[in-house]
Design an enzyme around this catalytic site. Structure first.
Site, short mmCIF file in Angstrom:
data_model
loop_
_atom_site.label_atom_id
_atom_site.label_comp_id
_atom_site.label_asym_id
_atom_site.label_seq_id
_atom_site.Cartn_x
_atom_site.Cartn_y
_atom_site.Cartn_z
N HIS A 17 0.84 -1.20 0.00
CA HIS A 17 0.00 0.00 0.00
C HIS A 17 0.88 1.25 0.00
O HIS A 17 0.62 2.20 -0.74
CB HIS A 17 -0.89 0.04 1.25
CG HIS A 17 -1.90 -1.07 1.34
ND1 HIS A 17 -2.08 -1.82 2.47
CD2 HIS A 17 -2.81 -1.53 0.44
CE1 HIS A 17 -3.06 -2.70 2.27
NE2 HIS A 17 -3.51 -2.55 1.04
N LYS A 41 -18.84 -5.37 9.69
CA LYS A 41 -17.62 -6.18 9.77
C LYS A 41 -16.62 -5.50 10.70
O LYS A 41 -16.17 -4.38 10.43
CB LYS A 41 -17.03 -6.27 8.35
CG LYS A 41 -16.08 -7.43 8.15
CD LYS A 41 -15.72 -7.54 6.68
CE LYS A 41 -14.36 -8.20 6.52
NZ LYS A 41 -13.75 -7.90 5.25
N ARG A 90 -1.85 -5.79 -8.22
CA ARG A 90 -0.77 -6.75 -7.99
C ARG A 90 -0.70 -7.78 -9.10
O ARG A 90 0.36 -8.25 -9.47
CB ARG A 90 -0.99 -7.47 -6.65
CG ARG A 90 -0.80 -6.57 -5.45
CD ARG A 90 -1.29 -7.22 -4.21
NE ARG A 90 -2.72 -7.49 -4.32
CZ ARG A 90 -3.50 -7.90 -3.33
NH1 ARG A 90 -2.97 -8.14 -2.14
NH2 ARG A 90 -4.78 -8.10 -3.51
N SER A 127 -2.95 -7.92 3.04
CA SER A 127 -3.22 -7.74 4.47
C SER A 127 -3.64 -9.07 5.09
O SER A 127 -3.24 -9.40 6.21
CB SER A 127 -4.33 -6.71 4.66
OG SER A 127 -3.93 -5.46 4.16
#
Ligand code: PNS
Length: 162
Positions: A17, A41, A90, A127
């Site tokens: 990031h 969440k 990515r 992550s």
């Protein structure tokens, strides 16, 4: 004033990031890193902690600020007069989903999306993998900012004591 936003969950921020933030910050006058608040969440780190870790990670970038948002990203962009979303890519697997969101955001509000291919050295970072590795005591120190590494070690130690 050229403005852009880098949205995401950033749970937690990784060196991948940061690579995207640094490159986007060089292209725009102002860059906002915006953390999605998802009421349904909880996440691994609370949003406030993610923002604190992000602020530490972008402290060397004077034109970058950290914010949070709920609801649609295009509504955040409209409310803050931000015409461009910057996303890191990515792999081709990222592109399929990102392309769909970019097309949708343009249709909804005319907001453009700029894709930045991540540097190959950080292209494998995510992550979720980082949380998994750190939770089981793996070394992620080269993959995340120092403050994130410290926080992950604290969390792993706390989990080990329970
Ligand atoms: O880091 P993530 O979880 O891949 O980030 C995804 C994010 C936050 C960029 C995306 O889920 C998003 O934009 N959410 C806000 C809700 C929204 O605008 N949905 C419509 C997308 S076309």
């Amino acid at each position: 004033m050229r403005r852009a936003v880098c949205p995401g969950s950033f749970d937690p921020v990784t060196n991948g990031h940061v690579d995207v933030f640094e490159r986007a910050a060089a292209l725009y006058d102002e860059l906002v890193v915006a953390v999605l608040v998802n009421p349904g969440k909880a996440g691994f780190f609370p949003v406030e902690e993610r923002m604190e870790l992000l602020r530490a990670a972008v402290a060397h970038l004077p034109n970058v600020t950290v914010d949070s948002f709920t609801g649609l990203l295009v509504d955040y962009c409209r409310a803050h007069d931000v015409p461009v979303i910057v996303k890191g890519l990515r792999a081709v697997s990222d592109f399929e989903y990102e392309l769909q969101m970019a097309q949708m955001n343009r249709e909804l509000a005319g907001i453009e999306t700029l894709f930045v291919p991540t540097a190959p050295q950080v292209g494998h970072l995510s992550s979720s993998l980082i949380k998994q590795i750190a939770t089981f005591g793996g070394d992620v120190s080269g993959m995340v900012p120092a403050a994130v590494d410290d926080r992950l070690r604290e969390r792993a130690a706390q989990a080990g004591q329970q």
